[in-house]
Design an enzyme around this catalytic site. Sequence first.
Site, PDB file in Angstrom:
ATOM      1  N   LYS A 169      20.485   1.030  50.827  1.00 47.53           N
ATOM      2  CA  LYS A 169      20.367   0.669  52.247  1.00 47.53           C
ATOM      3  C   LYS A 169      20.114  -0.832  52.374  1.00 47.53           C
ATOM      4  CE  LYS A 169      18.084   3.270  55.315  1.00 47.53           C
ATOM      5  NZ  LYS A 169      16.914   4.062  55.796  1.00 47.53           N
TER       6      LYS A 169
HETATM    7  C1  E4P Z   1      16.728   5.852  58.759  1.00 52.47           C
HETATM    8  O1  E4P Z   1      17.315   5.788  57.715  1.00 52.47           O
HETATM    9  C2  E4P Z   1      15.323   5.426  58.970  1.00 52.47           C
HETATM   10  O2  E4P Z   1      14.587   5.738  57.821  1.00 52.47           O
HETATM   11  C3  E4P Z   1      14.620   6.146  60.100  1.00 52.47           C
HETATM   12  O3  E4P Z   1      15.444   7.073  60.731  1.00 52.47           O
HETATM   13  C4  E4P Z   1      13.783   5.297  60.970  1.00 52.47           C
HETATM   14  O4  E4P Z   1      13.219   6.079  61.974  1.00 52.47           O
HETATM   15  P1  E4P Z   1      11.939   5.675  62.840  1.00 52.47           P
HETATM   16  O5  E4P Z   1      12.410   4.887  64.017  1.00 52.47           O
HETATM   17  O6  E4P Z   1      11.333   6.983  63.251  1.00 52.47           O
HETATM   18  O7  E4P Z   1      11.036   4.870  61.929  1.00 52.47           O
END
Ligand code: E4P
Length: 220
Positions: free
Chosen positions: A85
């Site tokens: 990522k």
């Molecule tokens: C996605 O890959 C992220 O880890 C995640 O969905 C972030 O979500 P949040 O806004 O609840 O932190």
Amino acid sequence: MKLFIDTANIDEIRIANDMGIIAGVTTNPSLIAKEGRSYKQVLAEISSIMAGPVNGEVQSAHDASAMIAEGREIYNLDPKHIVVKIPMSAEGLKAIKTLSAEGIPTNCTLIFSANQALLAARAGASYVSPFLGRLDDIGQPGVELIQTIADIFANHPDLHAQIIAASIRNPTHVTACALAGADIATVPYKVIHQMINHPLTELGIQKFESDYNKVFGAEL
Ligand code: E4P
């Protein structure tokens, strides 16, 4: 639409995986930090459990060469499963271009606009992650972004990135993302349980049991 689980917690991943409902895992630095173990340890353990993609995010988010070096390291923890990522930015796009050219799958994260998704897909990202919950939090309709990106990708079949709907906060988000054309929704453990449970299902189970037991008694 496939489902991933959005967590770095091994117990949650095992439980969801045992139900046969998840096709992959997403983590991020905040989720890893909650577990209190190094991201390398956590990602290696998740990869040993999951058959599908395991998304691990680079910690260094400002410089392409640092992201590339870290991306290679993360990928090499388990090349069969790991997706790297990379946060959306000019440096991030450079890192995506280089890693993708090396055959390392990337997920461009922290996407908040359709143009960011378009750029990430053009740079070679295998996945783009629009964050709908965080958009909803600031009064912008997150699901509309998923729909717009899905429409753009459908209009341009040379764009191959898959859409991971991220920052999911409730079961309604999941349904809306499936309708909007997301390829994947990455769902927190708590929301998975909200999706499973329904008060009428609970009542129905109790009634079936008590009706049966009234006639035949409990046979256990
Ligand atoms: C996605 O890959 C992220 O880890 C995640 O969905 C972030 O979500 P949040 O806004 O609840 O932190």
